[in-house]
Design a protein around this motif. Sequence first.
Motif, PDB file in Angstrom:
ATOM      1  N   ALA A   1      38.346  42.860  -4.954  1.00  9.18           N
ATOM      2  CA  ALA A   1      39.376  43.301  -5.902  1.00  9.18           C
ATOM      3  C   ALA A   1      38.777  44.259  -6.926  1.00  9.18           C
ATOM      4  O   ALA A   1      39.391  45.283  -7.267  1.00  9.18           O
ATOM      5  CB  ALA A   1      40.003  42.094  -6.595  1.00  9.18           C
ATOM      6  N   LEU A   2      37.559  43.957  -7.394  1.00  9.81           N
ATOM      7  CA  LEU A   2      36.925  44.823  -8.387  1.00  9.81           C
ATOM      8  C   LEU A   2      36.664  46.217  -7.819  1.00  9.81           C
ATOM      9  O   LEU A   2      36.953  47.238  -8.451  1.00  9.81           O
ATOM     10  CB  LEU A   2      35.606  44.199  -8.856  1.00  9.81           C
ATOM     11  N   LEU A   3      36.152  46.236  -6.587  1.00  9.79           N
ATOM     12  CA  LEU A   3      35.831  47.510  -5.935  1.00  9.79           C
ATOM     13  C   LEU A   3      37.075  48.394  -5.819  1.00  9.79           C
ATOM     14  O   LEU A   3      36.994  49.618  -5.965  1.00  9.79           O
ATOM     15  CB  LEU A   3      35.265  47.205  -4.540  1.00  9.79           C
ATOM     16  N   LEU A   4      38.229  47.771  -5.523  1.00 13.02           N
ATOM     17  CA  LEU A   4      39.460  48.552  -5.361  1.00 13.02           C
ATOM     18  C   LEU A   4      40.108  48.844  -6.712  1.00 13.02           C
ATOM     19  O   LEU A   4      40.728  49.893  -6.903  1.00 13.02           O
ATOM     20  CB  LEU A   4      40.443  47.794  -4.459  1.00 13.02           C
ATOM     21  N   ALA A   5      39.972  47.904  -7.650  1.00 10.05           N
ATOM     22  CA  ALA A   5      40.686  48.050  -8.925  1.00 10.05           C
ATOM     23  C   ALA A   5      40.042  49.102  -9.824  1.00 10.05           C
ATOM     24  O   ALA A   5      40.731  49.815 -10.547  1.00 10.05           O
ATOM     25  CB  ALA A   5      40.740  46.703  -9.643  1.00 10.05           C
ATOM     26  N   TYR A   6      38.708  49.199  -9.753  1.00 11.95           N
ATOM     27  CA  TYR A   6      38.011  50.081 -10.686  1.00 11.95           C
ATOM     28  C   TYR A   6      38.477  51.539 -10.580  1.00 11.95           C
ATOM     29  O   TYR A   6      38.866  52.134 -11.589  1.00 11.95           O
ATOM     30  CB  TYR A   6      36.491  49.947 -10.498  1.00 11.95           C
TER      31      TYR A   6
END
Lengths: 286, 264
Positions: free
Chosen positions: A83-88
């Motif tokens: 999620a972090l990889l996509l959200a950033y």
Amino acid sequence: MASIRDADRVSDFDPAWLILPLALMLVSMFLLPIAWFFVRTLQDSGEGFAEIVDTIWTVLTSPAIRGSIVITNWIALVVTLVALLLAYPIAYMMARSRGVAFTLLVMCVVLPYFTSVIVRTYSWMVILGRQGLINSLLLWTGIVDEPVAMMYNTFAVVVGMAYVLLPYLVLTLYATMKGIDPSLLRAARGLGAGGFYIFRRVYLPLTLHGVFSGCLIVFILAIGFFITPALMGGPSDVMIAMLIEREVELTLNWPLAAIMSLFLLVVTLVLYSIYYRFANIERMMG
Amino acid sequence: MADRWIRFVVALISVILIAPVLVVLILSFSGDPYLRFPPNSVSLRWYETFLGNPEWRRSLIASLSIGLMTSLISTVIGFLAAYALVRGRMAGKRIMLSFVLLPLIVPHVITAIALYFVSAPLGLVGSRFWIAVSHSVVAAPIVVLILMSTLQGVDPNLERAAFGLGASRVIVFRRIVLPLIVPGILSAALFSFLASFDELIIALFLSGVSSETLPVRIWNSLRMDVEPTIAAVSAFLIGVTVFVLLIDAAARRMLSVGRAAPTR
């Protein structure tokens, strides 16, 4: 200033009292039921406090439960990272863009965010299923001859959960990135720093706070997840919340359900207290 | 350029984010007798099954009535709490708020089982009103968050001025506070409705056979055989979400217009 104080004194009723109805509701419909549930189910599991603690320990260290705890943490961790990889990048673009591009980005984040979790899970079942979108594409282009099994395994659980939890991260990161003073980046550029160097040494450090609190909230929500893993997971992807539901619905083993609930609750509350120290809780839901 | 790469990546992620919503919408118009994407033919047959089947209709009515009751209960109680947290004189506001937000953090499975555990002996399982009260436990914190941010945008000096001019608290509330936060109350009511309308786990434990909500029926159907009607029902739920978001956007515009008015 004197007049303002006078005015405050005129209103002799302190609005703080207005919190009472909600406090009463939360105590009677939330705190007491949970406490009652624990007390009633656990008091039968042993004579005296020491024996009950002993039972709890035996249950939590049994292979099946331990395996589920490991799987739950593992899935929650991977989900948070995905999620972090996509959200950033999404949050980064949202903080920079305006007009139509901004509106489109907000739509792509907010519409799924407010769509029912069960609907979002169902749509991923359609996409990843044997006759789903991805398999149709793969078969049509001739990359594969047989449908690929993408459902009912850990991969499906991670994809579904990361999708459901991603908006929390995007909104937290967006708030952090929006607060970054652009003149800092201009100053770095003026001093001759390159794009990636500026990102690594200026932008990223300034967003770490948001990264940490966003990841924490996603992890907290992930370890208690139930709907998505129950529908998309395989036989080995039994998360704690699913195990709890199963004990209640199928085997009617209330003490076991209570012990696991207690464990899940304690872990959640410990993580929440860390979140409380670091993050702005008013922005918890974005 | 790195910038172009970022744009490309973001565009790709955006497509992944919105695709599942579109997939469900497209699938709901499928004419195929079983689940397949993309569908081979187009029809409205699954909407007909959804709205023509008395059981699905009963779930729709259950969902709507529970959602409306939840919205009413949680907006009233949540508003009072938000007002207390913003304007009240109390120590430890932040810790109080963290307590109020607990139902959003504690896994719904635990809340649902505990509520079931106390409701079952009292014969309350299956009562729509009881489900609405239970949903209010998770909907009221959302109302508090929305209305706290609205109330923080209202200048307390407006209230002080009215008090100074001799207005009573009731008058101040009715003539000053309420008109300024009507849009916030509207969005709180909408999102608390949505929180209940979309909620599955608490409803799953408390609905019994008589008041199965739409998410509960989708859940039961997904666990047994995936009938394509679910696509139409899901598309309907997405439609309700879109509707709520549109009204909320309109309300926000109303708010910003209202804010700008006094400076003319």
